[in-house]
Design a protein around this motif. Structure first.
Motif, mmCIF file in Angstrom:
data_model
loop_
_atom_site.group_PDB
_atom_site.id
_atom_site.type_symbol
_atom_site.label_atom_id
_atom_site.label_comp_id
_atom_site.label_asym_id
_atom_site.label_seq_id
_atom_site.Cartn_x
_atom_site.Cartn_y
_atom_site.Cartn_z
ATOM 1 N N SER A 129 0.812 -1.217 0.000
ATOM 2 C CA SER A 129 0.000 0.000 0.000
ATOM 3 C C SER A 129 0.843 1.264 0.000
ATOM 4 C CB SER A 129 -0.937 0.013 1.216
ATOM 5 O OG SER A 129 -1.838 -1.072 1.161
ATOM 6 N N LYS A 130 2.082 1.187 0.529
ATOM 7 C CA LYS A 130 2.946 2.361 0.613
ATOM 8 C C LYS A 130 3.657 2.683 -0.700
ATOM 9 C CE LYS A 130 3.877 1.731 5.539
ATOM 10 N NZ LYS A 130 4.912 1.394 6.563
ATOM 11 N N ARG A 131 3.512 1.830 -1.683
ATOM 12 C CA ARG A 131 4.187 2.074 -2.952
ATOM 13 C C ARG A 131 3.575 3.259 -3.679
ATOM 14 N NH1 ARG A 131 5.873 -3.523 -5.968
ATOM 15 N NH2 ARG A 131 7.258 -4.312 -4.339
ATOM 16 N N ALA A 132 4.419 3.964 -4.426
ATOM 17 C CA ALA A 132 3.956 5.140 -5.158
ATOM 18 C C ALA A 132 3.054 4.756 -6.317
ATOM 19 C CB ALA A 132 5.158 5.945 -5.662
ATOM 20 N N SER A 133 3.326 3.594 -6.920
ATOM 21 C CA SER A 133 2.535 3.152 -8.068
ATOM 22 C C SER A 133 2.043 1.728 -7.839
ATOM 23 C CB SER A 133 3.383 3.219 -9.344
ATOM 24 O OG SER A 133 2.665 2.735 -10.457
ATOM 25 N N ILE A 134 0.727 1.535 -7.928
ATOM 26 C CA ILE A 134 0.113 0.222 -7.721
ATOM 27 C C ILE A 134 -0.841 -0.051 -8.873
ATOM 28 C CG2 ILE A 134 -1.250 -1.214 -6.148
ATOM 29 C CD1 ILE A 134 -0.449 0.655 -3.886
ATOM 30 N N GLY A 135 -0.812 -1.284 -9.375
ATOM 31 C CA GLY A 135 -1.706 -1.658 -10.456
ATOM 32 C C GLY A 135 -3.158 -1.612 -10.016
#
Length: 531
Positions: free
Chosen positions: A155-161
């Protein structure tokens, strides 16, 4: 060191990847990033113009050059064969795994810890952690590990599919946010029970695993250019599983998670292995007793380009071989002496001045002729030049007086000889005087004195030029006797008079002067000059 390592018995995958990558880059001039698109079946053979069999590699050159076949440098064919033979056993299983991932996009990657359940059967948190190769410690519940290491981590990622984002929203919305209910066993031992609404399945875990571990361009190793697909991980020579090389192994919670695939010879890893090591990550040289050697992977490309220059290849052919769309003279590291001697082989009248002899003449105030400092047509060889307080002047005073009236630092006919300590000291005295005048000009400018800005610019340019000459003459890469030629600013007494009379435009003169810069840029550079 790399040659010795390559010919020794290599035992670890990291060593094999490192020396094999270097061997390929030393066999044809390429960039480290281009190794990502080298296929397992990359070798092709062609006949040259005399019918000899030559080895080529299918290659994809970066920076717009595109797909091509590159000839392997003569004598390096066996090196390429050995490098490929070393890499194949290290990467074969990973290519097969990449093929499975591509062919089974909705299935969870198989391994020994996966629960024997269907894709949509509910899983306990313990079963989910086992499938995700997440160790469950006694002081950390399986639920907490699943939440911290997977849900919150992704969830903390800048980009998520988008598919993964929907699943994360579902899990978080169905999560029991309370501290849970304490359930006692035998009156003393207890555990916590939560009212989570979300149902965890292997199908959902597959989404999390692929989101966290697969490269964004999977199944391709690199982004497509202009819509053209390139090489897939299932076909790439350097495909490995994530975490399969020692320096990248993630051993947190005592379990290796190798769900993804990557290119083994990525730029960061190879840079670290070739000397950019940290205290916790040794280079290949340190591990094998060579000490703190360092080399850049791009140096191999420069080396081959220079060798091709020595071999007499045209720049156009070298650029094509290197996969460049522009001229690559920056890759040519031939010395001036090398080039002069090479030209002399074809032009016997070319004279190569002896730097040591020239310096001796300068130091002892012996007469210098123009032939001592430049190549001239017959009949001009014996014209005598004179020496100034900062160098030598090649202006022909027999034809006209000095067009600069002694403004040597603005003249392109000034040459400064490396190793002439007296002239270097004079230049430093000149710099000291110019610095003093420049500071006074700045003070006048700060008080809005009329004309001070032009004074700042004029004196500043002279100071900048003087400092640049001093730094160049003190460069240890120059040999004693080498001449550093000054750059001309385009101004002469004639031009000045014509400009004052309105016959020429001042901007036309300044436009030809590549040394001129904005006042702000000049001031920023001059602030760094220490006298």
């Amino acid at each position: 060191a790399i040659g010795e390592l390559f010919n020794n018995t290599l035992t670890t995958p990291l060593d094999i990847v490192t020396v094999s990558a270097c061997s390929l880059l030393l066999s044809l001039p390429s960039r480290i990033g281009e190794l990502a698109d080298v296929e397992r079946e990359c070798v092709v053979f062609k006949e040259d113009d005399v019918g000899a069999r030559r080895m080529f590699l299918r290659w994809y050159a970066e920076k717009g050059f595109g797909a091509t076949t590159k000839p392997v440098m003569t004598g390096m064919e066996s090196v390429v064969e050995r490098a490929i033979n070393l890499l194949v056993p290290v990467t074969e299983e990973a290519r097969a795994y990449a093929a499975w991932l591509e062919d089974h996009p909705d299935e969870f990657p198989p391994h020994a810890g996966v629960p024997l359940k269907g894709l949509d059967d509910p899983l306990t948190y313990v079963e989910a952690c086992a499938a995700l190769k997440t160790k469950v410690h006694s002081n950390h519940s399986a639920r907490k590990n699943f939440k911290d290491q997977w849900v919150e981590s992704i969830s903390k990622r800048a980009s998520i599919g988008p598919v993964a984002q929907l699943l994360l929203d579902e899990i978080q919305q169905g999560w029991d946010a309370t501290c849970g209910s304490r359930i006692y066993v035998s009156g003393t031992r207890h555990y916590y029970e939560y009212n989570d609404k979300v149902v965890i399945t292997l199908r959902k875990l597959n989404i999390l695993v692929r989101e966290k571990y697969l490269p964004k361009d999977f199944p391709y190793t690199t982004p497509a250019e202009d819509g053209k697909k390139r090489v897939k991980y299932r076909d790439a020579l350097l495909t490995v599983r994530t975490g399969s090389l020692p320096d990248e192994t993630k051993k947190s919670l005592l379990m290796t998670r190798d769900f993804g695939v990557e290119i083994a010879a990525n730029p960061n890893r190879i840079a670290a292995q070739l000397g950019g090591a940290t205290p916790r990550k040794q280079s290949i040289f340190q591990r094998h007793g060579y000490g703190n050697l360092k080399v850049s992977s791009h140096s191999f490309r420069h080396e081959l380009n220079t060798e091709m220059q020595y071999a007499g290849l045209s720049q156009l052919l070298i650029d094509a071989f290197s996969g460049r769309t522009s001229m690559g003279s920056v890759y040519n590291h031939e010395t001036v002496e090398d080039r002069t001697q090479r030209v002399a082989q074809y032009h016997p009248k070319t004279k190569y001045s002896n730097a040591a002899s020239r310096l001796e003449k300068v130091k002892t105030n012996q007469p210098l002729s123009l032939s001592d400092v430049t190549d001239l047509h017959e009949g001009e060889q014996d014209l005598i030049i004179h020496q100034t307080h900062v160098g030598i002047c090649v202006h022909n005073f027999a034809s006209e007086p000095c067009p600069k009236m002694g403004a040597c630092l603005t003249c392109g006919k000034l040459g400064c000889v490396k190793g002439d300590d007296v002239k270097l000291a004079n230049l430093k005295e000149e710099r000291k005087d110019l610095k003093c005048r420049y500071d006074k000009a700045l003070d006048a400018q700060s008080r809005d004195i009329f004309g001070a800005s032009e004074w700042v610019k004029k004196v500043g340019m002279s100071l900048y030029k003087c400092d640049a000459l001093i730094r160049t003459l003190e460069n240890p890469e120059l040999e004693n006797g080498d001449i550093v030629w000054n750059a001309d600013n385009g101004w002469t007494l004639t031009n000045n008079a014509a400009a004052m009379a309105g016959l020429i435009d001042v901007k036309d003169i300044e436009a030809k002067n590549e040394q001129l810069m904005s006042l702000d840029d000049l001031s920023a550079m001059l602030d760094e000059i220490e006298v």
